[in-house]
Design a protein around this motif. Structure first.
Motif, PDB file in Angstrom:
ATOM      1  N   HIS A 108      48.705 110.128  15.796  1.00 18.75           N
ATOM      2  CA  HIS A 108      49.453 108.865  15.800  1.00 18.75           C
ATOM      3  C   HIS A 108      50.881 109.093  15.319  1.00 18.75           C
ATOM      4  CE1 HIS A 108      45.960 106.308  16.584  1.00 18.75           C
ATOM      5  NE2 HIS A 108      45.287 107.096  15.756  1.00 18.75           N
ATOM      6  N   VAL A 109      51.799 108.254  15.801  1.00 20.22           N
ATOM      7  CA  VAL A 109      53.196 108.331  15.386  1.00 20.22           C
ATOM      8  C   VAL A 109      53.426 107.524  14.116  1.00 20.22           C
ATOM      9  CG1 VAL A 109      55.577 107.810  16.070  1.00 20.22           C
ATOM     10  CG2 VAL A 109      53.958 108.684  17.752  1.00 20.22           C
ATOM     11  N   GLU A 110      52.726 106.404  13.985  1.00 17.17           N
ATOM     12  CA  GLU A 110      52.773 105.572  12.778  1.00 17.17           C
ATOM     13  C   GLU A 110      51.426 104.883  12.625  1.00 17.17           C
ATOM     14  OE1 GLU A 110      55.455 102.215  12.941  1.00 17.17           O
ATOM     15  OE2 GLU A 110      55.343 102.181  15.104  1.00 17.17           O
ATOM     16  N   GLU A 111      50.991 104.748  11.388  1.00 19.19           N
ATOM     17  CA  GLU A 111      49.658 104.176  11.158  1.00 19.19           C
ATOM     18  C   GLU A 111      49.467 103.976   9.654  1.00 19.19           C
ATOM     19  OE1 GLU A 111      46.448 102.403  12.142  1.00 19.19           O
ATOM     20  OE2 GLU A 111      47.333 103.496  13.795  1.00 19.19           O
ATOM     21  N   LYS A 112      48.448 103.202   9.287  1.00 19.77           N
ATOM     22  CA  LYS A 112      48.063 103.038   7.890  1.00 19.77           C
ATOM     23  C   LYS A 112      47.414 104.331   7.404  1.00 19.77           C
ATOM     24  CE  LYS A 112      47.006  98.198   8.648  1.00 19.77           C
ATOM     25  NZ  LYS A 112      45.918  97.249   8.834  1.00 19.77           N
ATOM     26  N   LEU A 113      47.567 104.607   6.119  1.00 19.31           N
ATOM     27  CA  LEU A 113      46.898 105.749   5.499  1.00 19.31           C
ATOM     28  C   LEU A 113      45.735 105.222   4.679  1.00 19.31           C
ATOM     29  CD1 LEU A 113      49.960 107.866   4.323  1.00 19.31           C
ATOM     30  CD2 LEU A 113      48.394 108.367   6.209  1.00 19.31           C
ATOM     31  N   GLN A 114      44.535 105.704   4.994  1.00 18.14           N
ATOM     32  CA  GLN A 114      43.335 105.255   4.309  1.00 18.14           C
ATOM     33  C   GLN A 114      42.724 106.394   3.508  1.00 18.14           C
ATOM     34  OE1 GLN A 114      41.004 103.886   7.663  1.00 18.14           O
ATOM     35  NE2 GLN A 114      41.604 101.770   7.262  1.00 18.14           N
ATOM     36  N   ARG A 165      43.057 101.130   1.902  1.00 19.19           N
ATOM     37  CA  ARG A 165      44.403 101.376   2.410  1.00 19.19           C
ATOM     38  C   ARG A 165      45.293 101.842   1.256  1.00 19.19           C
ATOM     39  NH1 ARG A 165      48.851  97.226   4.512  1.00 19.19           N
ATOM     40  NH2 ARG A 165      50.433  98.789   4.916  1.00 19.19           N
ATOM     41  N   LEU A 166      45.846 103.031   1.385  1.00 25.44           N
ATOM     42  CA  LEU A 166      46.683 103.609   0.338  1.00 25.44           C
ATOM     43  C   LEU A 166      48.164 103.546   0.659  1.00 25.44           C
ATOM     44  CD1 LEU A 166      44.606 106.803  -0.505  1.00 25.44           C
ATOM     45  CD2 LEU A 166      44.579 104.586  -1.665  1.00 25.44           C
ATOM     46  N   GLY A 167      48.500 103.421   1.924  1.00 28.58           N
ATOM     47  CA  GLY A 167      49.901 103.421   2.291  1.00 28.58           C
ATOM     48  C   GLY A 167      50.085 103.411   3.789  1.00 28.58           C
ATOM     49  N   TYR A 168      51.167 104.044   4.234  1.00 30.92           N
ATOM     50  CA  TYR A 168      51.574 103.982   5.626  1.00 30.92           C
ATOM     51  C   TYR A 168      52.361 105.240   5.937  1.00 30.92           C
ATOM     52  CZ  TYR A 168      53.141 101.617   9.888  1.00 30.92           C
ATOM     53  OH  TYR A 168      53.373 101.260  11.191  1.00 30.92           O
ATOM     54  N   PHE A 169      52.332 105.673   7.182  1.00 25.41           N
ATOM     55  CA  PHE A 169      53.200 106.776   7.568  1.00 25.41           C
ATOM     56  C   PHE A 169      53.903 106.468   8.868  1.00 25.41           C
ATOM     57  CE2 PHE A 169      49.745 108.053  10.324  1.00 25.41           C
ATOM     58  CZ  PHE A 169      50.360 108.719  11.365  1.00 25.41           C
ATOM     59  N   ASN A 170      55.070 107.079   9.024  1.00 26.78           N
ATOM     60  CA  ASN A 170      55.859 106.918  10.237  1.00 26.78           C
ATOM     61  C   ASN A 170      56.689 108.181  10.399  1.00 26.78           C
ATOM     62  OD1 ASN A 170      57.723 106.218  12.255  1.00 26.78           O
ATOM     63  ND2 ASN A 170      57.685 104.065  11.640  1.00 26.78           N
ATOM     64  N   TRP A 171      56.495 108.884  11.518  1.00 30.10           N
ATOM     65  CA  TRP A 171      57.241 110.111  11.772  1.00 30.10           C
ATOM     66  C   TRP A 171      58.734 109.837  11.937  1.00 30.10           C
ATOM     67  CZ3 TRP A 171      55.636 114.832  10.824  1.00 30.10           C
ATOM     68  CH2 TRP A 171      54.267 115.101  10.823  1.00 30.10           C
ATOM     69  N   ALA A 172      59.103 108.626  12.345  1.00 28.32           N
ATOM     70  CA  ALA A 172      60.517 108.279  12.512  1.00 28.32           C
ATOM     71  C   ALA A 172      61.177 107.956  11.175  1.00 28.32           C
ATOM     72  CB  ALA A 172      60.662 107.091  13.461  1.00 28.32           C
ATOM     73  N   GLN A 221      54.061 107.437   2.986  1.00 26.84           N
ATOM     74  CA  GLN A 221      54.218 106.579   1.816  1.00 26.84           C
ATOM     75  C   GLN A 221      52.855 106.224   1.223  1.00 26.84           C
ATOM     76  OE1 GLN A 221      55.173 102.504   2.797  1.00 26.84           O
ATOM     77  NE2 GLN A 221      56.627 102.394   1.111  1.00 26.84           N
ATOM     78  N   LEU A 222      52.712 106.422  -0.087  1.00 23.81           N
ATOM     79  CA  LEU A 222      51.528 105.985  -0.819  1.00 23.81           C
ATOM     80  C   LEU A 222      51.984 104.966  -1.856  1.00 23.81           C
ATOM     81  CD1 LEU A 222      49.790 109.435  -1.433  1.00 23.81           C
ATOM     82  CD2 LEU A 222      49.284 107.765   0.358  1.00 23.81           C
ATOM     83  N   HIS A 223      51.357 103.794  -1.874  1.00 19.19           N
ATOM     84  CA  HIS A 223      51.737 102.727  -2.798  1.00 19.19           C
ATOM     85  C   HIS A 223      51.207 103.035  -4.194  1.00 19.19           C
ATOM     86  CE1 HIS A 223      53.104 100.359   0.574  1.00 19.19           C
ATOM     87  NE2 HIS A 223      51.926 100.483   1.144  1.00 19.19           N
ATOM     88  N   LYS A 224      52.084 102.999  -5.186  1.00 21.06           N
ATOM     89  CA  LYS A 224      51.673 103.276  -6.557  1.00 21.06           C
ATOM     90  C   LYS A 224      50.632 102.294  -7.052  1.00 21.06           C
ATOM     91  CE  LYS A 224      55.906 105.501  -8.227  1.00 21.06           C
ATOM     92  NZ  LYS A 224      57.056 105.346  -9.160  1.00 21.06           N
ATOM     93  N   SER A 225      50.656 101.063  -6.561  1.00 21.81           N
ATOM     94  CA  SER A 225      49.700 100.050  -6.993  1.00 21.81           C
ATOM     95  C   SER A 225      48.271 100.369  -6.533  1.00 21.81           C
ATOM     96  CB  SER A 225      50.103  98.674  -6.473  1.00 21.81           C
ATOM     97  OG  SER A 225      50.067  98.649  -5.059  1.00 21.81           O
ATOM     98  N   ARG A 226      48.132 101.265  -5.560  1.00 21.83           N
ATOM     99  CA  ARG A 226      46.802 101.638  -5.059  1.00 21.83           C
ATOM    100  C   ARG A 226      46.321 102.976  -5.627  1.00 21.83           C
ATOM    101  NH1 ARG A 226      45.660  98.337  -0.113  1.00 21.83           N
ATOM    102  NH2 ARG A 226      47.237  96.732  -0.374  1.00 21.83           N
TER     103      ARG A 226
END
Length: 126
Positions: A80-86, A93-100, A115-120
């Protein structure tokens, strides 16, 4: 002059930081996986529609950490080019990624962004 190792003044290793999923406590990143970035200009870096409207111009503390791509990131492995990180263990759900790339809340642009959210996450010092 004696060196530090022979005089007993050896420097202690810095404590290691690891990040765990808050839900299942699985290790998801370590200090050496973090991609450092320089702080941006806070809200001044965002388009006016995304600003909160306050006169606050200082850069906020980053609410996320950015890491290098890792094997546990299934969406990355699937191409995937962008998607949620689980989380691999509990699917939280821990965060999100995007190659762009994406913008941190401090205003800095990170490219590519994992990106990983510190709150998670729990930050553990070992």
């Amino acid at each position: 002059m004696a060196d530090a190792s022979s005089s007993g003044l050896e420097s202690k290793p810095k404590p290691q930081v690891i990040y765990r999923c808050k839900k299942c406590r699985r290790i998801v990143a370590a200090q050496e996986n973090i991609v450092p970035h320089e702080r941006g200009e806070g809200e001044l870096s965002f388009k006016w529609k995304k600003r909160s409207g306050s006169d606050w111009e200082e850069a906020a503390d980053c609410t996320s950490i950015f890491v290098e791509p890792m094997k546990w990131m299934e969406a990355v492995e699937e191409g995937h080019v962008e998607e949620k990180l689980q989380c691999m263990g509990c699917k939280a759900r821990l965060g999100y990624f995007n190659w762009a790339g994406m913008q941190c809340n401090c205003g800095a642009w990170i490219n590519p962004a994992f990106q990983l959210h510190k709150s998670r996450l729990d930050e553990c010092h070992i």
